[in-house]
Design a protein around this motif. Structure first.
Motif, PDB file in Angstrom:
ATOM      1  N   GLU A  56       0.875  -1.167   0.000  1.00 49.91           N
ATOM      2  CA  GLU A  56       0.000   0.000   0.000  1.00 49.91           C
ATOM      3  C   GLU A  56       0.911   1.215   0.000  1.00 49.91           C
ATOM      4  O   GLU A  56       1.950   1.233   0.659  1.00 49.91           O
ATOM      5  N   ARG A  57       0.547   2.221  -0.765  1.00 45.39           N
ATOM      6  CA  ARG A  57       1.408   3.411  -0.851  1.00 45.39           C
ATOM      7  C   ARG A  57       0.555   4.649  -1.084  1.00 45.39           C
ATOM      8  O   ARG A  57      -0.588   4.559  -1.539  1.00 45.39           O
ATOM      9  N   LEU A 101       9.120   6.434  -3.234  1.00 42.10           N
ATOM     10  CA  LEU A 101       8.180   5.874  -2.252  1.00 42.10           C
ATOM     11  C   LEU A 101       8.337   4.363  -2.114  1.00 42.10           C
ATOM     12  O   LEU A 101       8.205   3.816  -1.023  1.00 42.10           O
ATOM     13  N   LEU A 102       8.602   3.702  -3.231  1.00 37.13           N
ATOM     14  CA  LEU A 102       8.722   2.238  -3.232  1.00 37.13           C
ATOM     15  C   LEU A 102      10.140   1.760  -2.942  1.00 37.13           C
ATOM     16  O   LEU A 102      10.364   0.565  -2.754  1.00 37.13           O
ATOM     17  N   HIS A 156      -5.878   2.100  -7.230  1.00 32.08           N
ATOM     18  CA  HIS A 156      -4.999   3.201  -6.856  1.00 32.08           C
ATOM     19  C   HIS A 156      -4.579   3.015  -5.402  1.00 32.08           C
ATOM     20  O   HIS A 156      -5.353   2.531  -4.575  1.00 32.08           O
ATOM     21  N   GLY A 157      -3.340   3.385  -5.104  1.00 26.89           N
ATOM     22  CA  GLY A 157      -2.826   3.273  -3.743  1.00 26.89           C
ATOM     23  C   GLY A 157      -2.142   1.957  -3.437  1.00 26.89           C
ATOM     24  O   GLY A 157      -1.734   1.722  -2.303  1.00 26.89           O
ATOM     25  N   TYR A 158      -2.002   1.105  -4.454  1.00 28.56           N
ATOM     26  CA  TYR A 158      -1.336  -0.184  -4.269  1.00 28.56           C
ATOM     27  C   TYR A 158      -0.370  -0.422  -5.427  1.00 28.56           C
ATOM     28  O   TYR A 158      -0.647  -0.065  -6.565  1.00 28.56           O
ATOM     29  N   SER A 159       0.748  -1.051  -5.099  1.00 24.57           N
ATOM     30  CA  SER A 159       1.691  -1.503  -6.112  1.00 24.57           C
ATOM     31  C   SER A 159       1.992  -2.967  -5.836  1.00 24.57           C
ATOM     32  O   SER A 159       1.939  -3.409  -4.690  1.00 24.57           O
ATOM     33  N   ALA A 160       2.300  -3.698  -6.879  1.00 24.16           N
ATOM     34  CA  ALA A 160       2.623  -5.116  -6.729  1.00 24.16           C
ATOM     35  C   ALA A 160       4.047  -5.343  -7.194  1.00 24.16           C
ATOM     36  O   ALA A 160       4.519  -4.710  -8.142  1.00 24.16           O
TER      37      ALA A 160
END
Length: 165
Positions: free
Chosen positions: A32-33, A45-46, A139-143
């Motif tokens: 979650e970001r 951020l990641l 939106h708000g998530y990266s995998a």
């Protein structure tokens, strides 16, 4: 948001993404970001390089079908290379509403995993051997996923389809 037992309820797009990853037996990590205003900010951020953020582009054929193009963040799609690879003379990026109809995902969240239609996937060869980040359906998530495992699972065509930005 949580269900009656108090367990968190994941957003629908993220649920579809995770189900898609499971269907291909892919190991993914979801983070979650907060929102980012640029590729550089998202990478920061990641905690990864811009090249490790992979954009999933929906590309439309003139016959009305679609494909996914996986392009590293520090590169751009090469229309001449992709057209040559496909043996066509016309491809385009559809409007956001058309991409949503084709995939069930909104721009900025698009991923081949869990897409409402399993369109063919073309991945830029520069992602080989890398752990990449891509959209997770919301939106708000990266995998995060191993690029080689992803392209193998999806039967992707891996080729030189990008140019430096």
């Amino acid at each position: 948001m949580s269900n009656e037992s108090g367990a968190p309820v994941l957003p629908a797009g993220l649920q579809r993404f995770l189900a898609g990853a499971e269907a291909y037996s892919l190991q993914v990590e979801v983070a979650e970001r907060s929102g980012a205003r640029s590729l550089a900010e998202a990478a920061d951020l990641l905690g990864i390089a811009e090249a490790d953020i992979v954009k999933t582009l929906v590309v439309k054929h003139k016959d009305g079908s679609f494909l996914f193009a996986l392009i590293p963040g520090d590169r751009q799609i090469s229309w001449p290379k992709l057209r040559s690879l496909l043996g066509v003379n016309k491809l385009s990026l559809p409007h956001a509403d058309v991409a949503f109809e084709a995939t069930g995902y909104r721009r900025g969240t698009i991923t081949p995993l869990g897409s409402s239609t399993a369109w063919p996937v073309y991945a830029d060869e520069s992602i080989r051997g890398r752990r990449i980040s891509l959209g997770a359906g919301e939106h708000g998530y990266s995998a995060f996923v191993d690029a080689d495992a992803l392209t193998a699972a999806l039967g992707a065509t891996v080729a030189d389809i990008s140019d430096p930005v």
